[in-house]
Design an enzyme around this catalytic site. Structure first.
Site, mmCIF file in Angstrom:
data_model
loop_
_atom_site.group_PDB
_atom_site.id
_atom_site.type_symbol
_atom_site.label_atom_id
_atom_site.label_comp_id
_atom_site.label_asym_id
_atom_site.label_seq_id
_atom_site.Cartn_x
_atom_site.Cartn_y
_atom_site.Cartn_z
ATOM 1 N N GLY A 115 0.828 -1.199 0.000
ATOM 2 C CA GLY A 115 0.000 0.000 0.000
ATOM 3 C C GLY A 115 0.858 1.243 0.000
ATOM 4 O O GLY A 115 1.998 1.238 -0.465
ATOM 5 N N SER A 116 0.321 2.308 0.546
ATOM 6 C CA SER A 116 1.026 3.591 0.557
ATOM 7 C C SER A 116 2.136 3.600 1.594
ATOM 8 O O SER A 116 2.133 2.826 2.553
ATOM 9 C CB SER A 116 0.034 4.717 0.858
ATOM 10 N N GLY A 163 2.415 2.051 5.470
ATOM 11 C CA GLY A 163 3.556 1.282 5.944
ATOM 12 C C GLY A 163 4.172 1.855 7.194
ATOM 13 O O GLY A 163 4.626 1.122 8.078
ATOM 14 N N GLU A 198 5.749 -3.496 0.918
ATOM 15 C CA GLU A 198 5.806 -3.055 -0.481
ATOM 16 C C GLU A 198 4.987 -1.778 -0.574
ATOM 17 O O GLU A 198 3.758 -1.825 -0.672
ATOM 18 C CB GLU A 198 5.246 -4.137 -1.415
ATOM 19 N N CYS A 255 2.015 0.707 -8.523
ATOM 20 C CA CYS A 255 3.121 1.214 -7.711
ATOM 21 C C CYS A 255 4.360 1.410 -8.576
ATOM 22 O O CYS A 255 5.245 2.205 -8.227
ATOM 23 C CB CYS A 255 3.414 0.268 -6.550
#
Length: 501
Positions: free
Chosen positions: A235-236, A240, A257, A291
């Protein structure tokens, strides 16, 4: 019921999943294609989530003793079911995530590929035999299962990211509990239905694979539960930064990630025909919602005008519309939030002195979906908005005069996921791949930064989180290492010459 909702229901039935419309459901699923309601689900409570994790832990206790090649048979069954249902699951990805037909099918193919890799890997989870200084001794490493693996995935790859984690985690001997994005719950439930059938065929312990339906609070249960040995979160960067310290507080493991702000350097020697094709796909594929999407072009000043003119011409011919139409190349943004962020970023870029080359406005498509014309903005310098990740088809153009300047611009962002250079100069190409070149986890030459093959480990550095999924030795993240020494002599020598009499 809309046509898309009816089609969703039909696909669900063929995938063996329960009807996606629960009359008492409190969570509404909508398609970004036209905003139509395509499902209504009951969310899990925190107690439900804790029970699911507990059942996964019980399943793990049985599964970890199953030989790895036998565990591989479960993943093989899953891969076969994905082959059988590729068209339906791919269509569901398009309906729920807004991906064009070929990208929806490609994502399911990625799932099939990781299953193939994992099945082979199930016979290769080997350690090392290590030279020891003590006579009559043997030293070795073994790898053992971790336990329950929690997977938190984003909307943009609603099924592939789960499969990267799950296929490896299963053959490594773990259970998997999946918290998908609230925006793409139906694809997750469809995958779980196929996993349940594969488990039935392979005789897998009940509860080994599970899905949690809910919002952020359900994800927090997964993050905070000490029974979850590894949390793999996609995710963003903001997300994270919240997940990592919470898992660390209980000394758990994370595989992160996170965001990307990927660039392509286009050198004076570049093959511009090749560069234009690579740039356009990388920048507008999945409507810029990968991403690994290309966000920045750093082009040599001598070819900037020609490259920008070619890109403008290509952008203005892109077919925009329903991703279910085979001719479409650019589908919708996922929701209004993404649309608003797209407009706000363009506005800030122009306020910073940028010039809008093309695009940037809403595209007229039937229904309530959020479609846009992909935008190119020529920037005088790399401002803060350029350094921020905007999850939309927004491409910034920067120019440079020397290779060193280009690399400095390239690396001057917080994220470090994917990168590329278009050049026919072997020195530039090799320098870009060296320790003094790209600081990203993925560095490409003469292809764009978007898209990856299963065989290579996927992930990035800096605020991208440092995690690695999929190929290479990424399987080690899902296992624990045990160093063993066996004394087969009648003596008891100590290491480092220590004497204890």
């Amino acid at each position: 019921m809309t046509d898309i909702a009816a089609r969703t229901r039909e696909v669900f039935a063929r995938l063996g999943a329960d009807d996606p419309f629960d009359a008492e459901g409190d969570l509404i699923c909508r398609s970004p294609i036209d905003g139509a309601e395509i499902g209504r689900l009951m969310t899990h409570t925190a107690t439900d989530a804790a029970d699911v994790i507990g059942r996964a832990g019980s399943a793990f206790e049985q599964w970890r003793s199953v030989p790895a090649p036998v565990r591989g048979q479960f993943v093989r069954e899953l891969g076969e079911l994905l082959r059988e249902h590729k068209d339906d699951l791919g269509a569901l990805v398009s309906i729920e995530a807004g991906k064009i037909v070929s990208e929806g099918l490609g994502e399911v193919q990625e799932m099939i590929d990781i299953c193939d890799l994992a099945v082979g890997l199930s016979r290769q989870l080997h350690g090392l035999t290590i030279a020891t200084e003590r006579p009559g001794h043997r030293m070795m490493e073994q790898w053992h299962p971790l336990g329950v693996v929690g997977v938190i995935s984003a909307f943009n790859f609603p099924v592939a990211v789960w499969s990267w984690n799950a296929a490896l985690a299963f053959v490594c001997g773990n259970a998997v509990v999946w918290k998908p994005s609230e925006k793409t719950l139906l694809t997750a439930l469809a995958c779980q239905s196929l996993a349940a059938e594969a488990a039935r065929r392979a005789g897998v312990p009940e509860g080994l694979s599970a899905v949690l339906v809910g919002d952020r609070s359900i994800g927090e249960v997964l993050v905070d539960d000490p029974r979850v040995a590894l949390v793999s979160a996609t995710g963003s960067t903001r997300m994270g930064k919240e997940v990592a310290p919470r898992v660390a507080a209980r000394l758990g493991r994370t595989l992160l990630e996170l965001g990307g702000n990927n660039a392509a350097i286009v050198a004076a020697s570049a093959d511009l025909d090749l560069a234009v094709r690579g740039i356009v796909f990388s920048a507008v594929g999945t409507a810029g919602q990968r991403c690994t999407s290309l966000r920045r072009i750093i082009v040599h000043e001598s070819i900037k005008d020609e490259l920008v003119a070619r890109l403008k011409a290509a952008y203005e011919t892109l077919p925009i519309g329903s991703p279910l139409e085979p001719s479409t190349l650019v589908g919708p943004l996922v929701d209004q939030g993404a649309f608003d962020a797209f407009g706000a970023a363009i506005g800030q870029a122009r306020a910073d002195g940028g010039t809008l080359v093309t695009g940037g406005e809403r595209a007229e498509v039937e229904g309530e979906g959020f479609y846009v014309h992909p935008a190119i903005v020529d920037m005088p310098e790399q401002t803060e908005i350029v350094k921020a990740e905007t999850f939309a088809p927004l491409l910034y153009v920067l120019s440079y005069s020397s290779y060193e300047e280009a690399v400095a611009l390239h690396n001057d962002v917080a994220q470090g996921l994917s990168s590329s250079i278009f050049t026919l100069d072997v020195r530039e190409a090799e320098a870009f791949l060296s320790a003094t070149g790209s600081d990203c986890g993925i560095a490409n030459v003469n292809i764009g930064p978007s898209g990856a093959e299963i065989g290579g480990a996927f992930g990035g550095e800096k605020e991208t989180g440092g995690g690695r999924e999929s190929g290479s030795d990424a399987w080690r993240a899902y296992m624990r290492r045990s160093t063993n020494t066996v004394n087969y002599s009648t003596e008891l020598p100590l290491a480092q010459g220590v004497e204890f009499v």
